[in-house]
Design an enzyme around this catalytic site. Structure first.
Site, PDB file in Angstrom:
ATOM      1  N   PRO A  54      33.846   3.420   7.206  1.00 41.39           N
ATOM      2  CA  PRO A  54      33.721   4.698   7.936  1.00 41.39           C
ATOM      3  C   PRO A  54      33.821   4.481   9.442  1.00 41.39           C
ATOM      4  O   PRO A  54      33.208   3.573   9.987  1.00 41.39           O
ATOM      5  CB  PRO A  54      32.319   5.179   7.563  1.00 41.39           C
ATOM      6  CG  PRO A  54      31.922   4.393   6.367  1.00 41.39           C
ATOM      7  CD  PRO A  54      32.655   3.094   6.451  1.00 41.39           C
ATOM      8  N   GLU A  55      34.639   5.277  10.087  1.00 40.87           N
ATOM      9  CA  GLU A  55      34.732   5.245  11.539  1.00 40.87           C
ATOM     10  C   GLU A  55      34.177   6.564  12.075  1.00 40.87           C
ATOM     11  O   GLU A  55      33.628   7.355  11.315  1.00 40.87           O
ATOM     12  CB  GLU A  55      36.192   5.035  11.975  1.00 40.87           C
ATOM     13  CG  GLU A  55      36.750   3.699  11.453  1.00 40.87           C
ATOM     14  CD  GLU A  55      38.143   3.393  11.996  1.00 40.87           C
ATOM     15  OE1 GLU A  55      38.500   3.923  13.070  1.00 40.87           O
ATOM     16  OE2 GLU A  55      38.862   2.636  11.333  1.00 40.87           O
TER      17      GLU A  55
END
Ligand SMILES: [Zn+2]
Length: 295
Positions: free
Chosen positions: A2-3
């Site tokens: 996840p960014e």
């Protein structure tokens, strides 16, 4: 992994369901998920607190928690009546595979469930994490976030903030001889950008990932800053990516994947010029780029 857009999508999802909800209790299934306080104290620390709102800093999720003033401990009665409700924070970093899911308590437990927190009406917030790198902290009212989570204190500006200005970026980059791709992944330069969006932003600004920071021109830096903002905003708008097994709090997948310019497209034709896209290892990470468009 996840960014920023995925974490922001989770934050927004949580803010639609949890504000005002009181934590009734929970269950810790994997001790090492808890970085602070001692794992054995974590569930007890959160029990009885009310979730006010979720914030985001870089890839950290921060739940603001409030306790009823009467629940404060160690204070005299006279102080209690004057004290505002004390605010503490539950901080979560999803790392590679962490997911926060808002489910009914009757929902069968996924194999990799690590933490469960129980809410009224049989609702539950579950932390599911296959790779077990995800971490969480509880920061009590009398402690600073940065004291307990030093890397949170060292984060660079948020990409959408005024602090992420052209002057700031030019100053930082012109003082560095690192490859630009490596710099973009450095969370002290700008918070929240990871491998996917670094590759996409470099393609959009036509910069080769290996280019030394101090050799970028001002127009290139201007273009790069705008590309970082644009690519993150666009992905938030569609609810995160499909590059990983990312799910929002309702268990739904985003759909940015259909729109990737270079990430994960090694060997496929560049969408601008048709050249086969290339991939290289840089600072231990894969970089995807177009050998023609990016110079
Ligand atoms: Zn191209």
């Amino acid at each position: 992994m996840p960014e920023l857009p995925e974490v922001e999508t989770v934050r927004r999802g949580l803010n639609r369901v949890t504000p005002g909800a009181k934590i009734l209790g929970g269950d810790l299934l994997l001790d090492r998920t808890i970085a602070h306080p001692a794992p054995g104290e974590f569930i007890a620390a959160l029990t009885g607190l009310t979730l006010v709102t979720w914030q985001r800093r870089g890839k950290y999720l921060l739940a603001e928690l409030q306790s009823p003033a009467t629940a404060a401990s160690g204070l005299g009665k006279a102080q209690l009546t004057q004290a505002p409700p004390s605010t503490s924070y539950w901080v979560v970093h999803l790392r590679m595979t962490g997911q926060l899911l808002w489910v009914d308590q009757a929902e069968p437990l996924a194999k990799h469930t690590r933490v469960r927190l129980f809410f009224p009406e049989n609702r539950e917030l579950r932390f599911v994490d296959t790779r077990t790198f995800g971490q969480m902290w509880w920061v009590p009212p009398d402690r600073n976030l940065a004291d307990i989570i030093p890397t949170l204190g060292k984060l660079g500006p948020e990409p959408f903030s005024e602090a992420f200005s052209e002057d700031y970026l030019a100053d930082r980059l012109q003082a560095s001889r690192r490859p630009i791709k490596t710099a973009l992944l450095d969370q002290t330069l700008v918070a929240g950008v990871g491998n996917i969006y670094a590759d996409e932003a470099l393609f959009l600004s036509r910069i080769r990932p290996t280019t030394r920071c101090d050799r970028l021109s001002l127009p290139q830096i201007t273009a790069l800053r705008q590309a970082v903002i644009d690519v993150l905003e666009k992905s938030i708008g569609v609810g995160g990516t499909t590059f990983s097994d990312f799910r929002d709090v309702q268990g739904l997948n985003g759909n940015y994947g259909g729109q990737a310019w270079v990430y994960g497209r090694e060997g496929e034709p560049c969408l601008v010029c048709g050249t086969a896209l290339d991939r290289m290892r840089l600072a231990g990470r894969s970089s995807h780029f177009c050998p023609t468009c990016q110079t």
